[in-house]
Design a protein around this motif. Structure first.
Motif, PDB file in Angstrom:
ATOM      1  N   LYS A  13       0.844  -1.190   0.000  1.00 12.05           N
ATOM      2  CA  LYS A  13       0.000   0.000   0.000  1.00 12.05           C
ATOM      3  C   LYS A  13       0.875   1.234   0.000  1.00 12.05           C
ATOM      4  N   ARG A  14       0.289   2.372  -0.321  1.00 13.15           N
ATOM      5  CA  ARG A  14       0.998   3.647  -0.282  1.00 13.15           C
ATOM      6  C   ARG A  14       0.198   4.625   0.567  1.00 13.15           C
ATOM      7  N   ALA A  15       0.871   5.238   1.537  1.00 10.93           N
ATOM      8  CA  ALA A  15       0.295   6.319   2.326  1.00 10.93           C
ATOM      9  C   ALA A  15       0.949   7.613   1.862  1.00 10.93           C
ATOM     10  N   GLU A  16       0.136   8.648   1.698  1.00 13.31           N
ATOM     11  CA  GLU A  16       0.641   9.951   1.286  1.00 13.31           C
ATOM     12  C   GLU A  16       0.004  11.023   2.144  1.00 13.31           C
ATOM     13  N   GLY A  17       0.697  12.135   2.295  1.00 15.81           N
ATOM     14  CA  GLY A  17       0.160  13.245   3.059  1.00 15.81           C
ATOM     15  C   GLY A  17       1.217  14.304   3.290  1.00 15.81           C
ATOM     16  N   THR A  18       1.006  15.069   4.350  1.00 16.90           N
ATOM     17  CA  THR A  18       1.920  16.152   4.693  1.00 16.90           C
ATOM     18  C   THR A  18       2.283  16.067   6.168  1.00 16.90           C
ATOM     19  N   ASP A  44      10.385  17.582  16.249  1.00 18.54           N
ATOM     20  CA  ASP A  44       9.041  17.069  16.538  1.00 18.54           C
ATOM     21  C   ASP A  44       8.155  17.400  15.346  1.00 18.54           C
ATOM     22  N   LYS A  45       7.294  16.447  14.939  1.00 21.28           N
ATOM     23  CA  LYS A  45       6.432  16.628  13.766  1.00 21.28           C
ATOM     24  C   LYS A  45       5.006  16.199  14.074  1.00 21.28           C
ATOM     25  N   THR A  46       4.071  16.752  13.307  1.00 22.23           N
ATOM     26  CA  THR A  46       2.672  16.319  13.299  1.00 22.23           C
ATOM     27  C   THR A  46       2.313  15.949  11.864  1.00 22.23           C
ATOM     28  N   PHE A  47       1.765  14.727  11.693  1.00 22.34           N
ATOM     29  CA  PHE A  47       1.440  14.190  10.376  1.00 22.34           C
ATOM     30  C   PHE A  47      -0.054  14.241  10.095  1.00 22.34           C
ATOM     31  N   GLY A  48      -0.390  14.431   8.810  1.00 24.46           N
ATOM     32  CA  GLY A  48      -1.754  14.316   8.318  1.00 24.46           C
ATOM     33  C   GLY A  48      -1.746  13.514   7.026  1.00 24.46           C
ATOM     34  N   GLY A  49      -2.895  12.979   6.659  1.00 25.62           N
ATOM     35  CA  GLY A  49      -2.999  12.149   5.464  1.00 25.62           C
ATOM     36  C   GLY A  49      -3.058  10.691   5.855  1.00 25.62           C
ATOM     37  N   THR A  80      -1.722   6.611  13.680  1.00 23.51           N
ATOM     38  CA  THR A  80      -2.406   5.647  12.832  1.00 23.51           C
ATOM     39  C   THR A  80      -1.854   5.723  11.411  1.00 23.51           C
ATOM     40  N   LEU A  81      -1.873   4.602  10.760  1.00 20.44           N
ATOM     41  CA  LEU A  81      -1.508   4.484   9.356  1.00 20.44           C
ATOM     42  C   LEU A  81      -2.698   3.855   8.663  1.00 20.44           C
ATOM     43  N   ASP A  82      -3.376   4.632   7.838  1.00 17.32           N
ATOM     44  CA  ASP A  82      -4.589   4.170   7.155  1.00 17.32           C
ATOM     45  C   ASP A  82      -5.543   3.488   8.130  1.00 17.32           C
ATOM     46  N   TYR A 135       5.001  13.606   1.999  1.00 17.99           N
ATOM     47  CA  TYR A 135       5.668  12.310   2.062  1.00 17.99           C
ATOM     48  C   TYR A 135       4.884  11.284   1.269  1.00 17.99           C
ATOM     49  N   SER A 136       5.567  10.206   0.926  1.00 18.51           N
ATOM     50  CA  SER A 136       4.913   8.989   0.444  1.00 18.51           C
ATOM     51  C   SER A 136       5.615   7.838   1.144  1.00 18.51           C
ATOM     52  N   LEU A 137       4.835   6.838   1.521  1.00 18.67           N
ATOM     53  CA  LEU A 137       5.372   5.669   2.216  1.00 18.67           C
ATOM     54  C   LEU A 137       4.724   4.430   1.631  1.00 18.67           C
ATOM     55  N   ASP A 138       5.539   3.598   0.986  1.00 19.56           N
ATOM     56  CA  ASP A 138       5.076   2.315   0.463  1.00 19.56           C
ATOM     57  C   ASP A 138       5.333   1.281   1.554  1.00 19.56           C
ATOM     58  N   TYR A 139       4.287   0.529   1.939  1.00 19.09           N
ATOM     59  CA  TYR A 139       4.433  -0.370   3.070  1.00 19.09           C
ATOM     60  C   TYR A 139       3.585  -1.624   2.933  1.00 19.09           C
TER      61      TYR A 139
END
Length: 142
Positions: A13-18, A44-49, A80-82, A135-139
């Motif tokens: 799968k691929r997760a994308e966001g900012t 320190d970061k905060t993720f969305g997507g 969370t991831l997807d 970002y994009s993350l293939d996992y």
């Protein structure tokens, strides 16, 4: 893409966001010689997507007379991831070639927790012209 693992097929799968950099705490450079500087940085970061949550990162950065040149780092993500709650660790590697930066990350083997136990994969970070980060993350997760 399906990957066969014994009798179990796993879908990539691929997760994308900012993400937003909430803190960039650079220490005083610890090595400065011949125009090259090494600095430790806590981020320190905060993720969305596809990734939703927060992370803490420890970097070693390299600056030259031309500006930022490279970094390596370790990042712990929690969230969370997807829709799957848990966490994992990312290993960063970044540099440039012919003036074009590249930033990659790889999920550290056996670092997944919660519903992300068994996660593996890799991806990249993109810095926009205005300084925004995506970002994009293939996992895959067992």
């Amino acid at each position: 893409m399906a990957v066969s693992s014994g009798m179990l097929a796993v879908m990539s799968k691929r997760a994308e966001g900012t993400f937003v950099v909430d803190a960039w705490d650079a220490e005083k450079p610890y090595d400065e010689r011949d125009g090259v500087t090494f600095t430790r940085v806590h981020v320190d970061k905060t993720f969305g997507g596809g990734l939703t949550g927060t992370s803490t990162t420890e970097l070693i950065t390299v600056h030259t007379g031309a500006g930022p040149a490279a970094y390596v780092g370790i990042e712990r993500f929690e969230g969370t991831l997807d829709g799957r709650a848990g966490g994992f660790v990312l290993q960063h590697n970044a540099g440039g070639e012919n003036g074009t930066p590249w930033l990659t990350w790889k999920i550290v083997e056996a670092s997944g927790t919660g519903a992300l136990t068994g996660i593996r994969g890799e991806g990249r970070i993109i810095v926009d012209e205005d300084g925004g980060h995506s970002y994009s993350l293939d996992y895959e997760v067992d």
